[in-house]
Design an enzyme around this catalytic site. Structure first.
Site, short mmCIF file in Angstrom:
data_model
loop_
_atom_site.label_atom_id
_atom_site.label_comp_id
_atom_site.label_asym_id
_atom_site.label_seq_id
_atom_site.Cartn_x
_atom_site.Cartn_y
_atom_site.Cartn_z
N TYR A 143 -13.93 -6.21 -0.37
CA TYR A 143 -13.50 -5.09 -1.23
C TYR A 143 -12.97 -3.94 -0.37
CZ TYR A 143 -13.85 -1.54 -4.94
OH TYR A 143 -13.59 -0.54 -5.86
N GLU A 145 -12.08 -3.69 2.88
CA GLU A 145 -10.89 -3.97 3.69
C GLU A 145 -9.72 -4.36 2.79
OE1 GLU A 145 -10.73 -2.98 6.57
OE2 GLU A 145 -12.44 -3.51 7.81
N1 LIG Z 1 -15.62 2.40 -11.33
C1 LIG Z 1 -15.66 3.00 -10.17
O1 LIG Z 1 -16.62 3.74 -9.89
C2 LIG Z 1 -14.56 2.82 -9.16
C3 LIG Z 1 -14.68 3.46 -7.92
C4 LIG Z 1 -13.67 3.30 -6.99
C5 LIG Z 1 -12.56 2.53 -7.28
N2 LIG Z 1 -12.47 1.92 -8.48
C6 LIG Z 1 -11.29 1.07 -8.73
O2 LIG Z 1 -10.75 1.31 -10.01
C7 LIG Z 1 -10.25 0.11 -10.57
C8 LIG Z 1 -10.88 -0.15 -11.93
O3 LIG Z 1 -12.29 -0.23 -11.78
P1 LIG Z 1 -13.29 -0.39 -13.02
O4 LIG Z 1 -14.52 0.35 -12.72
O5 LIG Z 1 -12.57 -0.14 -14.27
O6 LIG Z 1 -13.64 -1.93 -12.88
P2 LIG Z 1 -13.60 -3.11 -13.95
O7 LIG Z 1 -14.20 -4.29 -13.28
O8 LIG Z 1 -14.18 -2.65 -15.24
O9 LIG Z 1 -12.05 -3.31 -14.16
C9 LIG Z 1 -11.25 -4.11 -13.36
C10 LIG Z 1 -10.32 -4.87 -14.26
O10 LIG Z 1 -9.45 -5.69 -13.46
C11 LIG Z 1 -9.41 -7.00 -14.02
N3 LIG Z 1 -9.09 -7.92 -12.93
C12 LIG Z 1 -9.86 -8.27 -11.87
N4 LIG Z 1 -9.22 -9.14 -11.08
C13 LIG Z 1 -7.99 -9.34 -11.64
C14 LIG Z 1 -6.88 -10.14 -11.30
N5 LIG Z 1 -6.88 -10.91 -10.20
N6 LIG Z 1 -5.79 -10.11 -12.11
C15 LIG Z 1 -5.78 -9.35 -13.24
N7 LIG Z 1 -6.81 -8.57 -13.61
C16 LIG Z 1 -7.91 -8.57 -12.82
C17 LIG Z 1 -10.78 -7.21 -14.62
O11 LIG Z 1 -10.82 -8.23 -15.58
C18 LIG Z 1 -11.05 -5.82 -15.20
O12 LIG Z 1 -10.52 -5.70 -16.49
C19 LIG Z 1 -10.56 -1.00 -9.56
O13 LIG Z 1 -9.41 -1.23 -8.78
C20 LIG Z 1 -11.65 -0.41 -8.71
O14 LIG Z 1 -11.63 -0.94 -7.40
C21 LIG Z 1 -13.46 2.03 -9.42
#
Ligand SMILES: NC(=O)c1ccc[n+]([C@@H]2O[C@H](COP(=O)([O-])OP(=O)(O)OC[C@H]3O[C@@H](n4cnc5c(N)ncnc54)[C@H](O)[C@@H]3O)[C@@H](O)[C@H]2O)c1
Length: 324
Positions: A143, A145
């Protein structure tokens, strides 16, 4: 504008889709439904300008869009460590595919990066200029990297191909539609207290986190995309708290009579996290508005409203039914 939101059926993505639709945009929500759910976007189907596409960002896609928010990637350790190779592919190939699309159709693209690019930080609070302290071979590296490489790709496509890129370093975010089984501290504590289970603290609970309510976060990334700032920017709430203090806040909120139990700290767990948001304040005129007390109450009410079969029976392994 026609806007593509990858990961749009996830926690943050679904709130973002809602916000973009309310501004009168056309929104394409692209998701492979690994951690996302149709339920998260079902309320948006009334908008004629909303479309859901089942697609995996590791495969290229041809679409005509003006803006792209690339959010696709599981965010919680138990989900991204379930298939670490896939997590790397999602971050790297996903970024390449979305950047290729942005280049071709001249769309502006925002990458959802993370505070995890700072690893276990030696600088506190974390400024964007800090390069981080990341273990490149640990269990969180897929994640951490992966996101670092996604940032590299954004900057290289920007410098080499003139793609209009934005990078949001998102810090811990919480709110309604978080997964009840994601093993993260907010959902863990709230769900444990609703289930009448003891609350689990990993380590001594002296590690710190800073929690941002989802509406504030969405406002921040929305403003960042509209700005002309192409370097990474922290978006998060600087209100820092130890996990132990946080557990006490949840006990007060939920009125649970359960006790706190202590378990060993997972590997590479960061000791402290607090964003320096000077840049976001200056450039975007943004800072978080929702207090932790307010945000936690809304989140608690959300979890409380979930059907019992969801709240009580979905455990950390229930996502394993996912086929891909
Ligand atoms: N929630 C947090 O605290 C947080 C913190 C830092 C960064 N982020 C980033 O924000 C973004 C959203 O996070 P979130 O909390 O909503 O997570 P989440 O897991 O609820 O949402 C991620 C979404 O991406 C989809 N997904 C995963 N792999 C996929 C792929 N290969 N192709 C298409 N869709 C795919 C999942 O089905 C999901 O709907 C992510 O990139 C995450 O790294 C979130």
């Amino acid at each position: 504008m026609r806007i593509l939101v990858t990961g749009g059926a996830g926690f943050i993505g679904s709130h973002l889709c809602e916000r973009l639709l309310s501004e009168g945009n056309e929104v394409i929500c692209l998701d492979n439904f690994f951690t996302g759910r149709r339920q998260n976007v079902v309320g948006l189907q009334d908008y004629r300008s909303f479309e859901v596409v089942r697609h995996d960002v590791t495969e290229p896609i041809l679409l005509e869009v003006d803006q792209i928010y690339n959010l696709a990637c599981p965010a919680s350790p138990i989900h991204y460590q379930y298939n670490p190779v896939k997590t790397v592919k999602t971050n790297v190939m996903g970024a390449i595919n979305m950047l290729g699309l942005a280049k071709r159709v001249k769309a502006r693209i925002l990458q959802a990066s993370t505070s995890e690019v700072y690893g276990d930080p030696l600088m506190h609070p974390q400024q964007e200029s800090y390069w981080g302290n990341v273990n490149p071979i640990g269990i969180r590296s897929c994640y951490d990297e992966g996101k670092r490489l996604a940032e590299t790709l954004m900057m290289d496509y920007h410098r080499q191909n003139g793609v209009d890129t934005r990078i949001a370093r998102i810090f811990n975010t919480y709110g309604p539609r978080m997964l009840e089984n994601d093993g993260r501290v907010v959902s863990n504590f709230v769900v444990q207290s609703l289930r009448g289970k003891d609350m689990t603290i990993y380590g001594e609970g002296l590690q710190t986190r800073s929690f941002c309510y989802v509406d504030d976060l969405v406002e921040g990334i929305f403003r960042l995309l509209l700005s002309n700032y192409t370097l990474p920017m922290n978006i998060g709430n600087p209100g820092e708290i130890t996990i132990k203090e946080f557990a006490e806040e949840i006990i007060k909120l939920t009125g649970t009579t359960q006790k706190i139990i202590y378990q060993p700290l997972p590997k590479d767990d960061p000791k402290q996290r607090q964003p320096d948001i000077t840049k976001a304040k200056e450039i975007l005129k943004w800072d978080p508005k929702v207090s932790r007390a307010e945000g936690l109450k809304i989140t608690y009410d959300y979890f409380k409203s979930l059907p019992k079969e969801v709240l009580y029976h979905r455990d950390h392994k229930s996502f394993e039914g996912f086929i891909k």
